[in-house]
Design a protein around this motif. Sequence first.
Motif, PDB file in Angstrom:
ATOM      1  N   GLN A  67     -11.245   4.751  -2.092  1.00 41.30           N
ATOM      2  CA  GLN A  67      -9.883   4.259  -2.284  1.00 41.30           C
ATOM      3  C   GLN A  67      -9.245   3.953  -0.929  1.00 41.30           C
ATOM      4  OE1 GLN A  67      -7.617   7.032  -4.582  1.00 41.30           O
ATOM      5  NE2 GLN A  67      -8.601   6.449  -6.494  1.00 41.30           N
ATOM      6  N   ILE A  68      -8.444   2.885  -0.913  1.00 39.70           N
ATOM      7  CA  ILE A  68      -7.766   2.484   0.318  1.00 39.70           C
ATOM      8  C   ILE A  68      -6.270   2.759   0.164  1.00 39.70           C
ATOM      9  CG2 ILE A  68      -7.314   0.616   1.932  1.00 39.70           C
ATOM     10  CD1 ILE A  68      -9.730  -0.842   0.718  1.00 39.70           C
TER      11      ILE A  68
ATOM     12  N   ASP B 227      11.552  -8.656  -2.679  1.00 40.29           N
ATOM     13  CA  ASP B 227      11.994  -8.156  -1.388  1.00 40.29           C
ATOM     14  C   ASP B 227      11.574  -9.122  -0.304  1.00 40.29           C
ATOM     15  OD1 ASP B 227      13.125  -5.789  -2.305  1.00 40.29           O
ATOM     16  OD2 ASP B 227      11.221  -4.734  -2.247  1.00 40.29           O
ATOM     17  N   GLY B 228      12.503  -9.520   0.537  1.00 37.85           N
ATOM     18  CA  GLY B 228      12.174 -10.328   1.701  1.00 37.85           C
ATOM     19  C   GLY B 228      11.916  -9.406   2.869  1.00 37.85           C
ATOM     20  N   MET B 229      10.743  -8.789   2.869  1.00 38.26           N
ATOM     21  CA  MET B 229      10.456  -7.779   3.884  1.00 38.26           C
ATOM     22  C   MET B 229       9.099  -8.008   4.520  1.00 38.26           C
ATOM     23  SD  MET B 229       7.903  -5.567   2.625  1.00 38.26           S
ATOM     24  CE  MET B 229       8.160  -3.941   3.162  1.00 38.26           C
ATOM     25  N   LEU B 230       8.918  -7.383   5.674  1.00 32.97           N
ATOM     26  CA  LEU B 230       7.655  -7.405   6.396  1.00 32.97           C
ATOM     27  C   LEU B 230       7.377  -5.971   6.822  1.00 32.97           C
ATOM     28  CD1 LEU B 230       5.364  -9.063   7.725  1.00 32.97           C
ATOM     29  CD2 LEU B 230       6.805  -9.216   9.742  1.00 32.97           C
ATOM     30  N   ALA B 231       6.130  -5.514   6.567  1.00 29.63           N
ATOM     31  CA  ALA B 231       5.779  -4.134   6.905  1.00 29.63           C
ATOM     32  C   ALA B 231       4.380  -4.081   7.500  1.00 29.63           C
ATOM     33  CB  ALA B 231       5.840  -3.256   5.663  1.00 29.63           C
ATOM     34  N   VAL B 232       4.154  -3.041   8.249  1.00 24.81           N
ATOM     35  CA  VAL B 232       2.836  -2.759   8.807  1.00 24.81           C
ATOM     36  C   VAL B 232       2.481  -1.341   8.382  1.00 24.81           C
ATOM     37  CG1 VAL B 232       1.492  -2.488  10.913  1.00 24.81           C
ATOM     38  CG2 VAL B 232       3.197  -4.299  10.756  1.00 24.81           C
ATOM     39  N   SER B 233       1.247  -1.179   7.885  1.00 25.41           N
ATOM     40  CA  SER B 233       0.814   0.142   7.442  1.00 25.41           C
ATOM     41  C   SER B 233      -0.593   0.421   7.963  1.00 25.41           C
ATOM     42  CB  SER B 233       0.850   0.225   5.915  1.00 25.41           C
ATOM     43  OG  SER B 233       0.011  -0.763   5.340  1.00 25.41           O
ATOM     44  N   TYR B 234      -0.896   1.719   8.100  1.00 26.48           N
ATOM     45  CA  TYR B 234      -2.213   2.103   8.598  1.00 26.48           C
ATOM     46  C   TYR B 234      -2.679   3.370   7.892  1.00 26.48           C
ATOM     47  CZ  TYR B 234      -6.077   3.325  11.583  1.00 26.48           C
ATOM     48  OH  TYR B 234      -7.325   3.634  12.033  1.00 26.48           O
ATOM     49  N   GLY B 235      -3.965   3.438   7.620  1.00 24.47           N
ATOM     50  CA  GLY B 235      -4.574   4.612   7.013  1.00 24.47           C
ATOM     51  C   GLY B 235      -5.933   4.242   6.464  1.00 24.47           C
ATOM     52  N   SER B 236      -6.784   5.243   6.190  1.00 26.77           N
ATOM     53  CA  SER B 236      -8.134   5.032   5.656  1.00 26.77           C
ATOM     54  C   SER B 236      -8.914   4.016   6.490  1.00 26.77           C
ATOM     55  CB  SER B 236      -8.092   4.563   4.202  1.00 26.77           C
ATOM     56  OG  SER B 236      -7.410   5.457   3.389  1.00 26.77           O
ATOM     57  N   GLU B 237      -8.740   4.078   7.800  1.00 27.25           N
ATOM     58  CA  GLU B 237      -9.386   3.147   8.733  1.00 27.25           C
ATOM     59  C   GLU B 237      -9.084   1.689   8.364  1.00 27.25           C
ATOM     60  OE1 GLU B 237     -13.506   4.182   8.881  1.00 27.25           O
ATOM     61  OE2 GLU B 237     -13.076   6.196   9.594  1.00 27.25           O
ATOM     62  N   THR B 238      -7.855   1.444   7.916  1.00 23.43           N
ATOM     63  CA  THR B 238      -7.415   0.122   7.482  1.00 23.43           C
ATOM     64  C   THR B 238      -6.018  -0.151   8.019  1.00 23.43           C
ATOM     65  OG1 THR B 238      -8.667   0.380   5.429  1.00 23.43           O
ATOM     66  CG2 THR B 238      -6.977  -1.330   5.462  1.00 23.43           C
ATOM     67  N   LEU B 239      -5.838  -1.348   8.556  1.00 20.80           N
ATOM     68  CA  LEU B 239      -4.529  -1.815   8.994  1.00 20.80           C
ATOM     69  C   LEU B 239      -4.048  -2.831   7.970  1.00 20.80           C
ATOM     70  CD1 LEU B 239      -2.301  -2.071  11.224  1.00 20.80           C
ATOM     71  CD2 LEU B 239      -3.604  -4.029  12.054  1.00 20.80           C
ATOM     72  N   GLY B 240      -2.842  -2.656   7.465  1.00 19.64           N
ATOM     73  CA  GLY B 240      -2.294  -3.575   6.465  1.00 19.64           C
ATOM     74  C   GLY B 240      -1.046  -4.268   6.982  1.00 19.64           C
ATOM     75  N   ILE B 241      -0.977  -5.569   6.761  1.00 21.32           N
ATOM     76  CA  ILE B 241       0.230  -6.339   7.055  1.00 21.32           C
ATOM     77  C   ILE B 241       0.768  -6.767   5.700  1.00 21.32           C
ATOM     78  CG2 ILE B 241       1.193  -8.363   8.195  1.00 21.32           C
ATOM     79  CD1 ILE B 241      -1.257  -8.178  10.107  1.00 21.32           C
ATOM     80  N   ASN B 242       1.919  -6.246   5.351  1.00 21.30           N
ATOM     81  CA  ASN B 242       2.474  -6.412   4.015  1.00 21.30           C
ATOM     82  C   ASN B 242       3.726  -7.271   4.047  1.00 21.30           C
ATOM     83  OD1 ASN B 242       1.680  -3.416   4.667  1.00 21.30           O
ATOM     84  ND2 ASN B 242       0.915  -3.850   2.652  1.00 21.30           N
ATOM     85  N   VAL B 243       3.880  -8.117   3.026  1.00 21.56           N
ATOM     86  CA  VAL B 243       5.116  -8.889   2.857  1.00 21.56           C
ATOM     87  C   VAL B 243       5.727  -8.506   1.522  1.00 21.56           C
ATOM     88  CG1 VAL B 243       4.408 -10.812   4.311  1.00 21.56           C
ATOM     89  CG2 VAL B 243       3.890 -10.874   1.891  1.00 21.56           C
ATOM     90  N   GLY B 244       7.002  -8.777   1.385  1.00 21.61           N
ATOM     91  CA  GLY B 244       7.727  -8.380   0.186  1.00 21.61           C
ATOM     92  C   GLY B 244       7.289  -9.116  -1.053  1.00 21.61           C
ATOM     93  N   GLY B 245       7.239  -8.390  -2.130  1.00 18.55           N
ATOM     94  CA  GLY B 245       6.894  -8.944  -3.433  1.00 18.55           C
ATOM     95  C   GLY B 245       7.871  -8.427  -4.470  1.00 18.55           C
TER      96      GLY B 245
ATOM     97  N   TYR C 263      -4.461  -0.150  -2.151  1.00 20.77           N
ATOM     98  CA  TYR C 263      -5.157  -1.436  -2.251  1.00 20.77           C
ATOM     99  C   TYR C 263      -6.326  -1.431  -3.230  1.00 20.77           C
ATOM    100  CZ  TYR C 263      -2.613  -2.352   2.049  1.00 20.77           C
ATOM    101  OH  TYR C 263      -1.628  -2.520   2.984  1.00 20.77           O
ATOM    102  N   GLY C 264      -6.600  -0.323  -3.838  1.00 26.93           N
ATOM    103  CA  GLY C 264      -7.753  -0.246  -4.735  1.00 26.93           C
ATOM    104  C   GLY C 264      -8.941   0.348  -3.992  1.00 26.93           C
ATOM    105  N   TYR C 265     -10.144  -0.158  -4.297  1.00 21.96           N
ATOM    106  CA  TYR C 265     -11.379   0.383  -3.721  1.00 21.96           C
ATOM    107  C   TYR C 265     -11.989  -0.614  -2.750  1.00 21.96           C
ATOM    108  CZ  TYR C 265     -11.275   4.041  -7.246  1.00 21.96           C
ATOM    109  OH  TYR C 265     -10.912   5.111  -8.002  1.00 21.96           O
ATOM    110  N   ASP C 266     -12.694  -0.079  -1.752  1.00 19.27           N
ATOM    111  CA  ASP C 266     -13.420  -0.942  -0.831  1.00 19.27           C
ATOM    112  C   ASP C 266     -14.866  -1.093  -1.316  1.00 19.27           C
ATOM    113  OD1 ASP C 266     -14.602   1.470  -0.186  1.00 19.27           O
ATOM    114  OD2 ASP C 266     -13.941   1.483   1.894  1.00 19.27           O
ATOM    115  N   SER C 267     -15.718  -1.704  -0.497  1.00 25.71           N
ATOM    116  CA  SER C 267     -17.105  -1.955  -0.897  1.00 25.71           C
ATOM    117  C   SER C 267     -17.921  -0.666  -1.012  1.00 25.71           C
ATOM    118  CB  SER C 267     -17.777  -2.899   0.098  1.00 25.71           C
ATOM    119  OG  SER C 267     -17.752  -2.335   1.394  1.00 25.71           O
ATOM    120  N   LYS C 268     -17.431   0.437  -0.455  1.00 29.00           N
ATOM    121  CA  LYS C 268     -18.139   1.720  -0.520  1.00 29.00           C
ATOM    122  C   LYS C 268     -17.569   2.620  -1.611  1.00 29.00           C
ATOM    123  CE  LYS C 268     -18.713   1.408   4.427  1.00 29.00           C
ATOM    124  NZ  LYS C 268     -18.272   1.917   5.710  1.00 29.00           N
ATOM    125  N   ASP C 269     -16.817   2.046  -2.551  1.00 26.62           N
ATOM    126  CA  ASP C 269     -16.157   2.777  -3.639  1.00 26.62           C
ATOM    127  C   ASP C 269     -15.228   3.879  -3.131  1.00 26.62           C
ATOM    128  OD1 ASP C 269     -17.083   1.234  -5.692  1.00 26.62           O
ATOM    129  OD2 ASP C 269     -18.841   2.480  -6.087  1.00 26.62           O
TER     130      ASP C 269
END
Length: 136
Positions: A125-126, A48-66, A117-123
């Motif tokens: 989930q993100i 996917d040739g895409m660009l996305a922005v996501s937010y949650g779990s006190e995390t901001l994500g900038i995503n590109v297509g894969g 995204y898996g787990y952060d340093s505090k175990d």
Amino acid sequence: MKIVVKTMVLLCVLQGALVAHAQEKTTDVVVVPPTPPAPEKKFEAGFDGMLAVSYGSETLGINVGGPSLKYKFTKNFKAGVGAFPSLIVQEDGKALPRLAVSPIIEYKRFMVITPYYGYDSKDKQIWTFGLGYKFI
């Protein structure tokens, strides 16, 4: 001389017969049945040739297509799953590269994603929720 003339006449008659016979053969019409249209693919896999922005779990994500795998319900509506190379910014302000896996709902060129995204340093989930736009 008579033999030459008779031979010439005979050759002309034979040539005319051969031409007429050849023309009869070429007038045969071969009927080819029409080929049915190719069935439309319901599943599609690709990048996917895409660009996305996501937010949650006190995390901001900038995503590109894969890479993704999608099922096409209609021409404009698809649903599936994909992997998104991402850059996440957490509460401490550090930007980290992560690979996210997400379900995808796509309508025309707009996408709704929920990257994991898996787990952060505090175990912990993100998970995030976001919107994207497909350029390609």
